[in-house]
Structures are given as structure tokens and as C-alpha cells.
Write a protein that holds these residues in place. Structure first.
Motif, PDB file in Angstrom:
ATOM      1  N   SER A 114      10.283 -11.577 -43.215  1.00 34.87           N
ATOM      2  CA  SER A 114       9.962 -11.882 -41.720  1.00 34.87           C
ATOM      3  C   SER A 114       8.612 -12.521 -42.175  1.00 34.87           C
ATOM      4  O   SER A 114       8.158 -12.977 -40.964  1.00 34.87           O
ATOM      5  CB  SER A 114      10.311 -10.859 -40.971  1.00 34.87           C
ATOM      6  OG  SER A 114       9.632  -9.645 -41.321  1.00 34.87           O
ATOM      7  N   GLY A 115       7.705 -12.290 -42.975  1.00 35.78           N
ATOM      8  CA  GLY A 115       6.357 -12.516 -42.961  1.00 35.78           C
ATOM      9  C   GLY A 115       6.373 -14.080 -43.239  1.00 35.78           C
ATOM     10  O   GLY A 115       4.857 -14.273 -43.088  1.00 35.78           O
ATOM     11  N   MET A 116       7.145 -14.623 -43.719  1.00 36.85           N
ATOM     12  CA  MET A 116       7.115 -15.980 -43.910  1.00 36.85           C
ATOM     13  C   MET A 116       7.282 -16.852 -42.823  1.00 36.85           C
ATOM     14  O   MET A 116       7.877 -16.292 -41.689  1.00 36.85           O
ATOM     15  CB  MET A 116       8.100 -16.523 -45.124  1.00 36.85           C
ATOM     16  CG  MET A 116       7.978 -15.576 -46.539  1.00 36.85           C
ATOM     17  SD  MET A 116       9.585 -15.775 -47.421  1.00 36.85           S
ATOM     18  CE  MET A 116       9.764 -17.464 -47.831  1.00 36.85           C
ATOM     19  N   ASP A 117       6.469 -18.038 -42.616  1.00 35.71           N
ATOM     20  CA  ASP A 117       6.710 -18.902 -41.490  1.00 35.71           C
ATOM     21  C   ASP A 117       8.212 -19.584 -41.543  1.00 35.71           C
ATOM     22  O   ASP A 117       8.838 -19.529 -42.694  1.00 35.71           O
ATOM     23  CB  ASP A 117       5.611 -20.114 -41.517  1.00 35.71           C
ATOM     24  CG  ASP A 117       5.683 -21.065 -42.694  1.00 35.71           C
ATOM     25  OD1 ASP A 117       6.564 -21.659 -43.037  1.00 35.71           O
ATOM     26  OD2 ASP A 117       4.926 -20.635 -43.655  1.00 35.71           O
ATOM     27  N   PRO A 118       8.404 -19.825 -40.459  1.00 38.32           N
ATOM     28  CA  PRO A 118       9.914 -20.324 -40.403  1.00 38.32           C
ATOM     29  C   PRO A 118      10.393 -21.462 -41.280  1.00 38.32           C
ATOM     30  O   PRO A 118      11.489 -21.611 -42.098  1.00 38.32           O
ATOM     31  CB  PRO A 118      10.233 -20.712 -38.893  1.00 38.32           C
ATOM     32  CG  PRO A 118       9.246 -19.922 -38.141  1.00 38.32           C
ATOM     33  CD  PRO A 118       8.025 -19.902 -39.174  1.00 38.32           C
ATOM     34  N   ASP A 119       9.242 -22.267 -41.631  1.00 39.78           N
ATOM     35  CA  ASP A 119       9.534 -23.560 -42.680  1.00 39.78           C
ATOM     36  C   ASP A 119       9.844 -22.954 -43.843  1.00 39.78           C
ATOM     37  O   ASP A 119      10.439 -23.550 -44.756  1.00 39.78           O
ATOM     38  CB  ASP A 119       8.668 -24.628 -42.608  1.00 39.78           C
ATOM     39  CG  ASP A 119       8.363 -25.336 -41.042  1.00 39.78           C
ATOM     40  OD1 ASP A 119       9.572 -25.313 -40.482  1.00 39.78           O
ATOM     41  OD2 ASP A 119       7.331 -25.926 -40.949  1.00 39.78           O
ATOM     42  N   SER A 120       9.136 -21.918 -44.383  1.00 42.83           N
ATOM     43  CA  SER A 120       9.126 -21.337 -45.726  1.00 42.83           C
ATOM     44  C   SER A 120      10.516 -20.722 -45.941  1.00 42.83           C
ATOM     45  O   SER A 120      11.136 -21.161 -46.914  1.00 42.83           O
ATOM     46  CB  SER A 120       8.052 -20.558 -45.991  1.00 42.83           C
ATOM     47  OG  SER A 120       6.706 -21.304 -45.962  1.00 42.83           O
ATOM     48  N   GLN A 121      10.745 -19.964 -44.980  1.00 40.16           N
ATOM     49  CA  GLN A 121      12.218 -19.564 -44.898  1.00 40.16           C
ATOM     50  C   GLN A 121      13.234 -20.405 -45.071  1.00 40.16           C
ATOM     51  O   GLN A 121      14.278 -20.183 -45.948  1.00 40.16           O
ATOM     52  CB  GLN A 121      12.329 -18.634 -43.651  1.00 40.16           C
ATOM     53  CG  GLN A 121      11.531 -17.288 -43.488  1.00 40.16           C
ATOM     54  CD  GLN A 121      11.639 -16.629 -42.334  1.00 40.16           C
ATOM     55  OE1 GLN A 121      12.645 -16.978 -41.458  1.00 40.16           O
ATOM     56  NE2 GLN A 121      10.847 -15.886 -42.099  1.00 40.16           N
ATOM     57  N   ASP A 122      13.408 -21.587 -44.234  1.00 47.88           N
ATOM     58  CA  ASP A 122      14.300 -22.512 -44.202  1.00 47.88           C
ATOM     59  C   ASP A 122      14.168 -23.186 -45.848  1.00 47.88           C
ATOM     60  O   ASP A 122      15.368 -23.422 -46.174  1.00 47.88           O
ATOM     61  CB  ASP A 122      13.979 -23.671 -43.183  1.00 47.88           C
ATOM     62  CG  ASP A 122      14.030 -23.100 -41.913  1.00 47.88           C
ATOM     63  OD1 ASP A 122      14.877 -22.120 -41.647  1.00 47.88           O
ATOM     64  OD2 ASP A 122      13.622 -23.639 -40.961  1.00 47.88           O
ATOM     65  N   ALA A 123      13.141 -23.420 -46.255  1.00 51.50           N
ATOM     66  CA  ALA A 123      12.982 -23.942 -47.553  1.00 51.50           C
ATOM     67  C   ALA A 123      13.700 -23.217 -48.793  1.00 51.50           C
ATOM     68  O   ALA A 123      14.382 -23.570 -49.445  1.00 51.50           O
ATOM     69  CB  ALA A 123      11.562 -24.188 -48.074  1.00 51.50           C
ATOM     70  N   VAL A 124      13.519 -22.066 -48.544  1.00 51.35           N
ATOM     71  CA  VAL A 124      14.196 -20.841 -49.614  1.00 51.35           C
ATOM     72  C   VAL A 124      15.765 -21.125 -49.382  1.00 51.35           C
ATOM     73  O   VAL A 124      16.416 -21.170 -50.325  1.00 51.35           O
ATOM     74  CB  VAL A 124      13.821 -19.432 -49.432  1.00 51.35           C
ATOM     75  CG1 VAL A 124      14.447 -18.565 -50.231  1.00 51.35           C
ATOM     76  CG2 VAL A 124      12.251 -19.315 -49.818  1.00 51.35           C
ATOM     77  N   ILE A 125      15.989 -20.970 -47.922  1.00 46.60           N
ATOM     78  CA  ILE A 125      17.552 -21.004 -47.777  1.00 46.60           C
ATOM     79  C   ILE A 125      18.245 -22.316 -48.276  1.00 46.60           C
ATOM     80  O   ILE A 125      19.300 -22.523 -48.856  1.00 46.60           O
ATOM     81  CB  ILE A 125      17.838 -20.644 -46.457  1.00 46.60           C
ATOM     82  CG1 ILE A 125      17.337 -19.234 -46.063  1.00 46.60           C
ATOM     83  CG2 ILE A 125      19.389 -21.069 -46.007  1.00 46.60           C
ATOM     84  CD1 ILE A 125      17.592 -18.967 -44.519  1.00 46.60           C
TER      85      ILE A 125
END
Length: 349
Positions: free
Chosen positions: A163-174
Motif C-alpha cells: 500500500s505504500g506504493m503509488d497507484p501507478d506503480s501498483q498497476d504496473a506490477v499487476i
């Protein structure tokens, strides 16, 4: 009528505002985990229940299996005291919080979970050529990075998400996961409810789960079927890998009993009787930090503790199988007895 998906959230104030605004509405809640770890009560009458066991038998979700790394000996120091313990002593010590924390943060123990989960994933990939993937649960952000680095050292492409990652970084990993550019995703209190990616087939647990609801939510990530309505297909098998020292097999046993026992047990969970850890803390939606304490120097592995959810020795499982429709007006139980089915399944195992 108000329909509440993930209905165990209905006790939250946000939902309560909705119910107060529409006091005459009918409310129907649907959930796979009809209890809360914060002990808030879920009010209502249970009108329908569909067991995980039946869903596995009918091929709606994967059949799941548990494999726990079991050391014959483990070497560690704690409070400047060097110790060596046998497996039997480890099984007693795992009831202690300091011991579970030490196992969770031990590079030696983590590496054994990594290697076992990779072996299981590679075995599944070899059967059909499908690129099955691993989802891992870590204690904290730092721990997730450590676990991901071990996977990468083993030539398994891994990345962490938290959850500490910004949403764009989370989306990129997914997106990398969905494209098959990752072999493993290591999460910290994320990708829980509703995350749907069928090729996640191995759940690697590197942290102790202190209550049942988050355990079921995490294990649920490897239950989505790859092949529809094909319960025996090799791609429709889910595997849970952990270490006996983390004591997660206690959650596994509770999960099966919650599913297979009678309605009275389910009512006790709905009434707020949740499972708490021995330390008396509730498992909330936060990343736990484990500091200091035990340091594992090495452990000698000789075997694994393996269990299957559809255990042939459990009559309740066999009864679900025998009740399965195999043709119009014909059930499996019309063709084979319970003892015959048990004998065949044990031989197959």
C-alpha cells in the motif's frame, strides 16, 4: 433490496449509514468469510451456504493442498543462547510468538519456502505448459523485498506490491503479473478480496496468520480455476506452501472445520466468536513489523508435512463427492460405496 458483496464488511459504519437511510429495505449479504477479526457482530439469518468442498468437487474452484517445510533439526540463537531443536520441539515452540517471528524473518527458513514453492510451481507448469505463478504473503515491506530478492536469486522473476506504493506503480506490477512477465508477486496486505488471476496456483506464506479471515482471503487467490468445470484437471490444483514453525497449519485445520462442520459452528463465527492469536491481538488490515529476537542459523530438512483439502479419510468429504450428480437423476453414490471411493482415492494419492 440492498445486496452486499464481501458481506463481512456490512458491520462497518459506511454500510450502516446505507441501512439507516433505507430502513425498510431487504438486505442480502454474500461472503466467503462470515466473520470479522475485530469481533464486530454480523447480524442476520444464514439462509444459504455452499461449502468450499462442494465447489472443489464440482470444479468451480481449484482443489487445494497444503505443504509445510518440516526440519528434522533447527539451529538458532535467542537471547545469546545457542540452541538446537528437533522437529518435535519445533512443533511445541511454534505456539510462542517470538519463535514464529524468528522463523518468519529467517533467511534460511524463507529460502526453504521459496525453493519448495518454486518446485511446486515448476511441477505444475511441466504438466500442461500453462505458466502457473506464485503469490507470496510477507510480514512487512522490508520483508517483502527480502523474499522477492530470494526468488530473483533463484531465477524466478519476482516483484513486491504494498500500500505504500503509488497507484501507478501498483498497476504496473499487476500488469506485469497478468502479462506473464513475473513468476511471483510478493504482497503485504494487498490483492485480497476479489482479485482474480487464475494462473496464481501456489500460495507461499512467509508470515504467521494469527486469525482465520485474512488466511482464507489470501488462500482464495489460488482458488480460481484455469479450466472451467474440470475438477480433476492438473491445472485446477492450488498449493499452499509454508513452514511448520509459522503454525499456519492451525489456520488450515480451522478452515476445513469451518467449511465441513455443521451450521452451529458457522453461527458461532457469525456471532462474533473469532479466532485470536495467543498474544491476544486482533489481526487488522495493517502490515506487522517483527523486530529482533530469534536468529535461525541453519536447519536440516528431511520431509514435508502434506495435507489435501479433499481428504479421503474424512467421511464428510466423501459424502460430498458421493452426492455429486454425474448424469440426470444419477449420483456418484448410486454407483460406488463410501468405502470403495475411499479406497480408490487413497490409491490415487
Amino acid at each position: 433490496m440492498i445486496l452486499v458483496d464481501e458481506g463481512h464488511h456490512a458491520a462497518a459504519e459506511s454500510w450502516q449509514k446505507v441501512f439507516r437511510r433505507f430502513p425498510n429495505a431487504k438486505v442480502v449479504s454474500l461472503t466467503a468469510t462470515p466473520f470479522r477479526s475485530d469481533q464486530q457482530q454480523l447480524h442476520g439469518e444464514i439462509v444459504y451456504r455452499y461449502p468450499f468442498t462442494r465447489a472443489m468437487v464440482n470444479g468451480y474452484i481449484k482443489q487445494i493442498h497444503s505443504r509445510n517445510v518440516a526440519p528434522s533439526e533447527i539451529y538458532f540463537n535467542y537471547s545469546d543462547d545457542n540452541r538446537r531443536h528437533t522437529l518435535e520441539e519445533v512443533l511445541e515452540l511454534r505456539e510462542e510468538a517470538w519463535f514464529r517471528r524468528g522463523v518468519a524473518l529467517s533467511p534460511e527458513c524463507n529460502r526453504h519456502i521459496v525453493e519448495t514453492s518454486i518446485q511446486q510451481c515448476e511441477r505444475m507448469r511441466a504438466q500442461t505448459g500453462i505458466q502457473h505463478q506464485i503469490i507470496a504473503a510477507a510480514c512487512s515491506v522490508d520483508h517483502a523485498r527480502q523474499v522477492a530478492s530470494i526468488y530473483n536469486e533463484c531465477n524466478y522473476r519476482a516483484a513486491e506490491i504494498h500500500s505504500g506504493m503509488d497507484p501507478d506503480s501498483q498497476d504496473a506490477v499487476i500488469e506485469r503479473l497478468r502479462r506473464g512477465q513475473l513468476d511471483c508477486i510478493v504482497q503485504v496486505q494487498m490483492l485480497g478480496e476479489g482479485f482474480d488471476h487464475p494462473r496464481l496456483s501456489v500460495a507461499a506464506i512467509f508470515r504467521p496468520f494469527r486469525s482465520l479471515a485474512p488466511y482464507i482471503q489470501f488462500v482464495g487467490r489460488v482458488m480460481r480455476v484455469v479450466q472451467e468445470s474440470a475438477p480433476e484437471h492438473p491445472d485446477n490444483q492450488g498449493h499452499i506452501v509454508s513452514h511448520v514453525g509459522l503454525n499456519n497449519d492451525a489456520r488450515w485445520s480451522e478452515f476445513r472445520e469451518l467449511d465441513l462442520d455443521d451450521q452451529a459452528l458457522v453461527h458461532s463465527w457469525v456471532d462474533g466468536q473469532t479466532d485470536n492469536d495467543a498474544e491476544g491481538e486482533n489481526s487488522g488490515p495493517r502490515a506487522r513489523r517483527f523486530d529482533g529476537g530469534m536468529l535461525v542459523d541453519s536447519e536440516i530438512l528431511t520431509r514435508f508435512v502434506e495435507q489435501t483439502y479433499l481428504d479421503p479419510s474424512d467421511d464428510r468429504v466423501l459424502d460430498e463427492m458421493l452426492d455429486k450428480d454425474i448424469a440426470p437423476g444419477l449420483k456418484l453414490g448410486d454407483l460406488v460405496s463410501r468405502d470403495q471411493l475411499r479406497e480408490r482415492l487413497l490409491a490415487q494419492q
